[in-house]
Scaffold this motif. Structure first.
Motif, PDB file in Angstrom:
ATOM      1  N   ILE A   1       0.838  -1.199   0.000  1.00 55.11           N
ATOM      2  CA  ILE A   1       0.000   0.000   0.000  1.00 55.11           C
ATOM      3  C   ILE A   1       0.876   1.254   0.000  1.00 55.11           C
ATOM      4  CG2 ILE A   1      -1.672   1.322   1.344  1.00 55.11           C
ATOM      5  CD1 ILE A   1      -2.800  -1.441   2.301  1.00 55.11           C
ATOM      6  N   ILE A   2       1.914   1.261   0.827  1.00 56.99           N
ATOM      7  CA  ILE A   2       2.825   2.411   0.879  1.00 56.99           C
ATOM      8  C   ILE A   2       3.456   2.621  -0.498  1.00 56.99           C
ATOM      9  CG2 ILE A   2       4.981   3.312   1.863  1.00 56.99           C
ATOM     10  CD1 ILE A   2       4.208   1.754   4.470  1.00 56.99           C
ATOM     11  N   GLY A   3       3.966   1.542  -1.084  1.00 57.53           N
ATOM     12  CA  GLY A   3       4.573   1.646  -2.420  1.00 57.53           C
ATOM     13  C   GLY A   3       3.577   2.112  -3.466  1.00 57.53           C
ATOM     14  N   HIS A   4       2.347   1.660  -3.353  1.00 59.33           N
ATOM     15  CA  HIS A   4       1.286   2.061  -4.283  1.00 59.33           C
ATOM     16  C   HIS A   4       1.049   3.571  -4.203  1.00 59.33           C
ATOM     17  CE1 HIS A   4      -2.677   1.605  -6.341  1.00 59.33           C
ATOM     18  NE2 HIS A   4      -3.003   2.622  -5.553  1.00 59.33           N
TER      19      HIS A   4
ATOM     20  N   TYR B   1      -6.386   4.261  -1.882  1.00 54.65           N
ATOM     21  CA  TYR B   1      -6.075   2.855  -2.140  1.00 54.65           C
ATOM     22  C   TYR B   1      -7.335   2.040  -1.909  1.00 54.65           C
ATOM     23  CZ  TYR B   1      -3.879  -1.695  -2.027  1.00 54.65           C
ATOM     24  OH  TYR B   1      -3.531  -2.991  -2.302  1.00 54.65           O
ATOM     25  N   CYS B   2      -7.800   1.381  -2.944  1.00 55.78           N
ATOM     26  CA  CYS B   2      -9.037   0.606  -2.824  1.00 55.78           C
ATOM     27  C   CYS B   2      -8.797  -0.895  -2.938  1.00 55.78           C
ATOM     28  CB  CYS B   2     -10.058   1.061  -3.862  1.00 55.78           C
ATOM     29  SG  CYS B   2      -9.499   0.830  -5.550  1.00 55.78           S
ATOM     30  N   GLY B   3      -7.569  -1.307  -3.187  1.00 59.09           N
ATOM     31  CA  GLY B   3      -7.262  -2.727  -3.243  1.00 59.09           C
ATOM     32  C   GLY B   3      -7.521  -3.384  -4.581  1.00 59.09           C
ATOM     33  N   LYS B   4      -7.912  -2.594  -5.572  1.00 61.76           N
ATOM     34  CA  LYS B   4      -8.087  -3.152  -6.918  1.00 61.76           C
ATOM     35  C   LYS B   4      -7.864  -2.039  -7.931  1.00 61.76           C
ATOM     36  CE  LYS B   4     -13.005  -2.639  -6.341  1.00 61.76           C
ATOM     37  NZ  LYS B   4     -14.243  -3.280  -6.093  1.00 61.76           N
ATOM     38  N   PRO B   5      -7.239  -2.382  -9.059  1.00 62.12           N
ATOM     39  CA  PRO B   5      -6.993  -1.355 -10.066  1.00 62.12           C
ATOM     40  C   PRO B   5      -8.273  -1.037 -10.845  1.00 62.12           C
ATOM     41  CG  PRO B   5      -6.108  -3.442 -10.798  1.00 62.12           C
ATOM     42  CD  PRO B   5      -6.662  -3.661  -9.417  1.00 62.12           C
ATOM     43  N   VAL B   6      -8.848   0.124 -10.572  1.00 57.80           N
ATOM     44  CA  VAL B   6     -10.093   0.502 -11.233  1.00 57.80           C
ATOM     45  C   VAL B   6      -9.844   1.326 -12.492  1.00 57.80           C
ATOM     46  CG1 VAL B   6     -11.481   0.356  -9.151  1.00 57.80           C
ATOM     47  CG2 VAL B   6     -10.333   2.510  -9.718  1.00 57.80           C
ATOM     48  N   ASN B   7      -8.621   1.799 -12.671  1.00 57.22           N
ATOM     49  CA  ASN B   7      -8.272   2.567 -13.865  1.00 57.22           C
ATOM     50  C   ASN B   7      -6.771   2.454 -14.104  1.00 57.22           C
ATOM     51  OD1 ASN B   7      -6.914   4.508 -12.225  1.00 57.22           O
ATOM     52  ND2 ASN B   7      -8.850   5.533 -11.818  1.00 57.22           N
ATOM     53  N   SER B   8      -6.302   3.085 -15.164  1.00 64.52           N
ATOM     54  CA  SER B   8      -4.885   2.934 -15.518  1.00 64.52           C
ATOM     55  C   SER B   8      -3.957   3.560 -14.479  1.00 64.52           C
ATOM     56  CB  SER B   8      -4.613   3.520 -16.908  1.00 64.52           C
ATOM     57  OG  SER B   8      -4.820   4.909 -16.915  1.00 64.52           O
ATOM     58  N   GLU B   9      -4.372   4.637 -13.816  1.00 63.08           N
ATOM     59  CA  GLU B   9      -3.529   5.232 -12.773  1.00 63.08           C
ATOM     60  C   GLU B   9      -3.343   4.258 -11.608  1.00 63.08           C
ATOM     61  OE1 GLU B   9      -4.880   9.072 -11.465  1.00 63.08           O
ATOM     62  OE2 GLU B   9      -4.281  10.040 -13.319  1.00 63.08           O
ATOM     63  N   GLU B  10      -4.416   3.569 -11.228  1.00 70.96           N
ATOM     64  CA  GLU B  10      -4.329   2.595 -10.139  1.00 70.96           C
ATOM     65  C   GLU B  10      -3.435   1.424 -10.550  1.00 70.96           C
ATOM     66  OE1 GLU B  10      -5.454   2.921  -7.000  1.00 70.96           O
ATOM     67  OE2 GLU B  10      -6.124   4.923  -7.616  1.00 70.96           O
ATOM     68  N   ARG B  11      -3.580   0.974 -11.765  1.00 68.86           N
ATOM     69  CA  ARG B  11      -2.763  -0.139 -12.258  1.00 68.86           C
ATOM     70  C   ARG B  11      -1.286   0.234 -12.273  1.00 68.86           C
ATOM     71  NH1 ARG B  11      -1.308  -4.800 -13.431  1.00 68.86           N
ATOM     72  NH2 ARG B  11      -0.638  -5.453 -15.477  1.00 68.86           N
ATOM     73  N   LYS B  12      -0.999   1.441 -12.750  1.00 70.74           N
ATOM     74  CA  LYS B  12       0.394   1.897 -12.790  1.00 70.74           C
ATOM     75  C   LYS B  12       0.966   2.044 -11.382  1.00 70.74           C
ATOM     76  CE  LYS B  12       0.032   4.175 -17.264  1.00 70.74           C
ATOM     77  NZ  LYS B  12      -0.067   5.456 -17.970  1.00 70.74           N
ATOM     78  N   ALA B  13       0.150   2.492 -10.441  1.00 72.27           N
ATOM     79  CA  ALA B  13       0.613   2.607  -9.049  1.00 72.27           C
ATOM     80  C   ALA B  13       0.887   1.218  -8.471  1.00 72.27           C
ATOM     81  CB  ALA B  13      -0.406   3.367  -8.210  1.00 72.27           C
TER      82      ALA B  13
END
Length: 135
Positions: free
Chosen positions: A54-57, A72-84
């Protein structure tokens, strides 16, 4: 795990990112505030073993140049979340490699470093790309 958290917090500091470590109810999500170069980490998250991830994300959101606050929601909901997510995975992999950690297979790495199951395919790809390393 404690050494990894220290590494991640130092990494953030070295890159001009401030960190606020808080304890809230488990439903309170950690967040990156890119405009303030600040990450807020709830140490009382549902899955404490994923705390380094989570910290790294959250660091990833800022290092990737995201402009909006991201929880942080625990799942990649968009490309920014996936990249994080990918930023966090690579940051933790770099740490493990620098500690001369060795793993026979990616699943053990995931268990040892609290990598979420949703990252399994990415972990296997990372290992395949780096199969010439001591890992």
């Amino acid at each position: 795990m404690e050494d990894l958290v220290k590494y991640l917090l130092k990494y953030a500091f070295d890159h001009g990112i401030s960190c606020a470590l808080i304890r809230r109810e488990q439903s309170y999500q950690s967040v990156a505030l890119p405009d303030k170069k600040l990450i807020v980490i709830n140490q009382n998250s549902k899955n404490k073993f994923e705390l380094p991830f989570i910290i790294g994300h959250e660091i990833g959101h800022i290092m990737n140049g995201n402009v909006n606050g991201a929880f942080y929601c625990g799942k990649p909901v968009n490309s920014e979340e996936r990249k994080a997510d990918l930023y966090s995975l690579n940051l933790i992999y770099k740490y493990a490699s620098s500690q001369f950690e060795t793993f026979d297979e990616p699943g053990i790495f995931m268990e040892q470093f609290g990598i979420p199951y949703r990252m399994k395919g990415d972990v296997y790809r990372l290992f395949k790309e780096n199969d010439d390393l001591v890992f």
